[in-house]
Scaffold this motif. Structure first.
Motif, PDB file in Angstrom:
ATOM      1  N   GLN A 272       4.485   9.439   9.953  1.00 31.43           N
ATOM      2  CA  GLN A 272       4.969   9.857   8.642  1.00 31.43           C
ATOM      3  C   GLN A 272       3.888   9.879   7.567  1.00 31.43           C
ATOM      4  O   GLN A 272       3.868  10.790   6.729  1.00 31.43           O
ATOM      5  CB  GLN A 272       6.142   8.968   8.221  1.00 31.43           C
ATOM      6  N   PRO A 273       2.949   8.892   7.539  1.00 31.61           N
ATOM      7  CA  PRO A 273       1.869   8.990   6.542  1.00 31.61           C
ATOM      8  C   PRO A 273       1.016  10.242   6.699  1.00 31.61           C
ATOM      9  O   PRO A 273       0.382  10.681   5.735  1.00 31.61           O
ATOM     10  CB  PRO A 273       1.042   7.723   6.808  1.00 31.61           C
TER      11      PRO A 273
ATOM     12  N   GLN B  85       2.279   6.315  -2.453  1.00 31.77           N
ATOM     13  CA  GLN B  85       3.345   7.239  -2.834  1.00 31.77           C
ATOM     14  C   GLN B  85       3.330   7.527  -4.333  1.00 31.77           C
ATOM     15  O   GLN B  85       3.625   8.640  -4.753  1.00 31.77           O
ATOM     16  CB  GLN B  85       4.701   6.679  -2.412  1.00 31.77           C
TER      17      GLN B  85
ATOM     18  N   GLY C 209      10.750  11.673   3.147  1.00 30.89           N
ATOM     19  CA  GLY C 209      10.722  10.471   3.974  1.00 30.89           C
ATOM     20  C   GLY C 209      12.048  10.208   4.656  1.00 30.89           C
ATOM     21  O   GLY C 209      12.106   9.844   5.842  1.00 30.89           O
TER      22      GLY C 209
ATOM     23  N   SER D  89       7.370   6.454  12.783  1.00 29.96           N
ATOM     24  CA  SER D  89       6.944   5.958  11.473  1.00 29.96           C
ATOM     25  C   SER D  89       5.427   5.974  11.324  1.00 29.96           C
ATOM     26  O   SER D  89       4.908   6.058  10.209  1.00 29.96           O
ATOM     27  CB  SER D  89       7.466   4.535  11.252  1.00 29.96           C
ATOM     28  N   ARG D  90       4.710   5.901  12.441  1.00 22.64           N
ATOM     29  CA  ARG D  90       3.246   5.949  12.372  1.00 22.64           C
ATOM     30  C   ARG D  90       2.741   7.345  12.044  1.00 22.64           C
ATOM     31  O   ARG D  90       1.603   7.504  11.583  1.00 22.64           O
ATOM     32  CB  ARG D  90       2.659   5.467  13.701  1.00 22.64           C
TER      33      ARG D  90
ATOM     34  N   ASP E 102       0.813  -1.212   0.000  1.00 20.81           N
ATOM     35  CA  ASP E 102       0.000   0.000   0.000  1.00 20.81           C
ATOM     36  C   ASP E 102       0.848   1.263   0.000  1.00 20.81           C
ATOM     37  O   ASP E 102       0.461   2.280  -0.578  1.00 20.81           O
ATOM     38  CB  ASP E 102      -0.922   0.012   1.225  1.00 20.81           C
ATOM     39  N   ARG E 103       1.998   1.198   0.642  1.00 16.35           N
ATOM     40  CA  ARG E 103       2.846   2.385   0.727  1.00 16.35           C
ATOM     41  C   ARG E 103       3.322   2.829  -0.658  1.00 16.35           C
ATOM     42  O   ARG E 103       3.258   4.016  -0.993  1.00 16.35           O
ATOM     43  CB  ARG E 103       4.046   2.105   1.632  1.00 16.35           C
TER      44      ARG E 103
END
Length: 345
Positions: free
Chosen positions: A320-321, A274, A307, A317-318, A269-270
């Protein structure tokens, strides 16, 4: 004389409002990303000396290359008025198919690395083309929403990749494929960077110099007008999805060569999010008909640097989205504001 000349020039500009407005819009888009890019680079260089270290720079360029390749295909689909949510899953599928095929060919033809590598790469690219073909046929022939179709193929493709590997990395590829291609460097730069540059140049040529590229813009801009003009919408739509699948598969093969194993965890999904973000931030309109892959490449570099900067700053990291989501919303909002401003002119 001067008054007459100035009035003539004013009339000429007034007669071409679309050209001047689009020119200002394009200039704004091209200038927006480099400004953000410079801001992040200068800021991080001042905050953390590791940022401009050679190892970190190579990592940024390598990761940006993977994203650029996938985002170029994604951008083409969006320009045509569609969506491809399956690209992340295709990256994973191509990775495991390539590694699995090379392992079987290596056992059947020991010592014949050229045949093994060629067969594995062909199988990986073929898997991406197959997923893209299914997506394109469902969208073009069955008139199903691209969002719905690729959401389904994303789930199915990811499931197939997991089924092939059982969640375990696949090894057995020739060492020459890993050492002399995936991890090799030419003039100090990884192979993936050169592959991404070649893909970018080819895509720029396709967009600007081929009928296929022009027809994709026409379909995304006004499908009804394209039909009246005699454009074969179905085959061009299928072509965009197939090309997106092949480019996603290529990124998966490059990742496999770098890591040395095929993994169903690649992409995901990342990578999908992106790639869409890179296209949208790079000026590709979600309504279709607008966008340039060279600007998408700059956007992919910006997202990769962002990033990397968040990692160096030890941002959770949670969280960053969240940054990615905010930037995407801002880009879409700017696109809509620009569209409304242009409509008022």
């Amino acid at each position: 004389m001067n008054a007459h000349a100035s009035s003539t020039n004013a009339a000429s500009l007034a007669a071409r409002p679309g050209i001047t407005a689009s020119g200002r819009s394009l200039l704004g888009r091209i200038g927006f990303l480099p400004a953000l890019l410079i801001l992040v680079v200068v800021g991080m260089s001042a905050v953390d000396p590791q940022f401009y270290g050679p190892i970190n720079i190579l990592n940024i360029l390598r990761n940006a290359s993977f994203l650029t390749i996938v985002a170029c295909g994604q951008a083409l689909v969006i320009i045509a008025g569609g969506f491809d949510l399956s690209v992340g899953a295709v990256v994973a599928l191509a990775s495991v198919v390539t590694a699995k095929t090379m392992g079987m060919l290596a056992a059947a033809f020991p010592g014949n690395d050229a045949l093994v590598i060629a067969g594995g790469v062909a199988a990986g690219l073929g898997s991406g083309a197959a997923v893209g073909l299914v997506n394109g046929l469902c969208v073009a022939r069955l008139k199903v929403s691209g969002f719905v179709v690729t959401l389904g193929t994303m789930s199915a493709t990811a499931g197939v990749a997991l089924m092939i590997t059982s969640g375990i990395p696949v090894y057995g590829m020739p060492q020459s494929f890993v050492r002399e291609f995936g991890r090799a460097q030419f003039f100090g730069l990884p192979t993936a960077i050169y592959v991404a540059l070649i893909v970018l140049l080819v895509m720029v040529f396709v967009q600007r110099r081929t009928l296929f590229g022009r027809y994709v813009y026409a379909i995304g801009g006004n499908a009804d007008a394209a039909i009246v003009s005699g454009v074969g919408i179905r085959r061009h739509l299928v072509g965009t999805y197939v090309l997106s699948g092949v480019l996603a598969a290529l990124a998966g093969i490059l990742l496999t060569a770098q890591v040395g194993s095929g993994q169903a965890s690649f992409g995901g999904d990342r990578m999908m999010l992106q790639s869409i973000a890179a296209a949208v931030i790079g000026g590709v309109s979600l309504r279709g008909g607008v966008g340039r892959v060279e600007i998408v490449a700059v956007s992919a570099l910006f997202l990769t640097i962002l990033g990397n900067a968040l990692n160096l700053l030890h941002i959770d990291s949670r969280l960053q989205p969240v940054f990615l989501g905010v930037i995407m919303v801002a880009a879409v909002a700017l696109d809509e504001l620009g569209r409304r401003r242009k409509a008022r002119v």
